[in-house]
Design an enzyme around this catalytic site. Structure first.
Site, PDB file in Angstrom:
ATOM      1  N   GLY A   1       0.846  -1.186   0.000  1.00 34.24           N
ATOM      2  CA  GLY A   1       0.000   0.000   0.000  1.00 34.24           C
ATOM      3  C   GLY A   1       0.876   1.228   0.000  1.00 34.24           C
TER       4      GLY A   1
ATOM      5  CE  LYS B   1       2.249   4.387   7.985  1.00 29.48           C
ATOM      6  NZ  LYS B   1       1.066   4.671   8.818  1.00 29.48           N
TER       7      LYS B   1
ATOM      8  CG  ASP C   1      -7.291   7.800   8.062  1.00 32.18           C
ATOM      9  OD1 ASP C   1      -8.275   8.154   7.373  1.00 32.18           O
ATOM     10  OD2 ASP C   1      -6.131   7.773   7.631  1.00 32.18           O
TER      11      ASP C   1
END
Length: 397
Positions: free
Chosen positions: A29, A50, A182
């Site tokens: 992603g 990440k 979120d």
């Protein structure tokens, strides 16, 4: 990959091949702040890595300055639009989102806070290989929450997913006052547990949270209780307490995404229709100046709550479970528990605490009975029995 390698080298002091047995070049992603890669550590653990884009830290201050200039320009051209709150929120929240150590702490906090939900999975954080720009997490796979084909292939009940999401976010907002802000589909995965075969929700990306003050949280609890049980006097009272002023009908409509007529009839009594959806869209354009003024009036905590509500409603719309009675009743349970906890905490009298606990039990029983009737007999009989219960028992707030 050159930039990814650069950030990992600078922050962890080693090359990718020294840290991992394998590291997928193609990100799972990618977004404006970072991208996520799947990798395997030397001890065999599969992880999600990440990595923040290297220029984001420097660029973010310029972005906020540009936003401020544009907002001021809009205000000069259209004085009725007041959006300086947008700049204030960006200044406060963006630095937190850019600190991945803060994201890791949020993930651990919410995992501990909601550990009683066995269907919720939050990735474990591997602190020994995490920095402000690199976050190493347990790898958890699944399909996106808006992927109905994935759910059909894996025999996952969309109604169960919707109920679980409602429980998670009602607990965050009403009971704990610590809210993941979120929940877009890329951050909410669904799957069958590999060990249990039970439906699970995987919650990702914990960089943006809203911490609610106790005063705001309790007023918000009262407001939703009033909306669910159609007590319009209290709807007005708590909208005013939340700063809406004369715009209190607009605040009620924005929170529920229902027309004012539906709010008055009872949002839990009838599902939203296509004609009501069209009416809401048309009115949103008509009342844009008033919406702008309202957003400038309400407490800043409300702004991310609006965002969270809208994202959750988008998921429910995709799943076809929007505004179900079950979701409202789960919210009501959390409101009852939150208000009872607050009242018990603020009294020293054993008799008074016992009285509050008894009232809480009765209210939760009343909600459960209503939910059972909804499932077994249908809405008409449920409404009749609920009216009888409301006459016989104290209101659940």
């Amino acid at each position: 990959m050159q930039e990814v390698s650069q950030v990992i080298r600078e922050d962890l002091g080693k090359e990718i091949h020294d840290l991992f047995v394998s590291f997928d070049d193609t990100p799972m992603g990618a977004a404006s702040l970072a991208q996520v890669h799947k990798a395997v550590l030397h001890d065999g653990r599969t992880v999600a890595v990440k990595v923040q884009h290297p220029k984001v830290q420097v660029q973010s201050s310029k972005d906020i300055l540009l936003m401020e200039v544009l907002v001021l320009a809009v205000k000069q051209l259209f004085p009725e639009f007041e959006f300086m709150w947008l700049v204030d929120e960006a200044k406060k929240n963006l630095p937190l989102e850019l600190d991945f150590l803060n994201e890791g702490r949020n993930a651990e906090k919410v995992a501990q806070m909601l550990k009683h939900f066995d269907f919720l999975k939050v990735p474990q954080i591997y602190w020994e290989l995490s920095t402000k720009r690199v976050l190493l997490m347990e790898f958890l796979d699944g399909g996106q929450v808006n992927d109905r084909d994935y759910m059909e292939r894996n025999k996952i009940d969309v109604n169960e997913i919707s109920r679980h999401l409602g429980k998670i976010y009602s607990e965050m907002i009403f009971v704990n006052g610590f809210v993941h802000c979120d929940p877009h589909p890329g951050n909410v995965l669904v799957r069958k547990g590999p060990d249990t075969g039970k439906v699970e929700i995987v919650l990702l990306d914990h960089g943006l949270y809203q911490v609610l003050t106790e005063e705001f949280r309790l007023d918000y609890c009262h407001l939703w209780q009033s909306l669910i049980w159609t007590d319009m006097e209290k709807v007005k009272k708590y909208c005013l307490r939340l700063g809406a002023g004369d715009f209190y009908p607009l605040l009620a409509c924005m929170l529920t995404a229902r027309s004012w007529n539906s709010v008055n009839r009872g949002i839990s009594q009838a599902p939203i229709t296509a004609s009501e959806n069209t009416e809401i869209r048309n009115n949103a354009a008509t009342y844009l100046p008033q919406i702008s003024q309202l957003l400038n009036r309400v407490p800043r905590q409300m702004l991310l709550i609006f965002k969270t509500n809208d994202l959750l409603r988008g998921i429910e719309a995709t799943l076809g479970t929007r505004a179900s009675a079950s979701s409202f009743l789960n919210m009501s349970r959390c409101c009852v528990r939150a208000l009872a906890m607050h009242n018990k905490k603020n009294t020293c009298s054993f008799f008074r605490r016992s009285q509050i606990s008894f009232s809480e039990t009765i209210s939760l029983w009343q909600i459960s009975l209503h939910e059972l009737i909804l499932r077994v007999k249908g809405l008409r009989l449920a409404s009749w029995v609920l009216a009888l219960l409301c006459w016989l028992l104290p209101a659940p707030y």
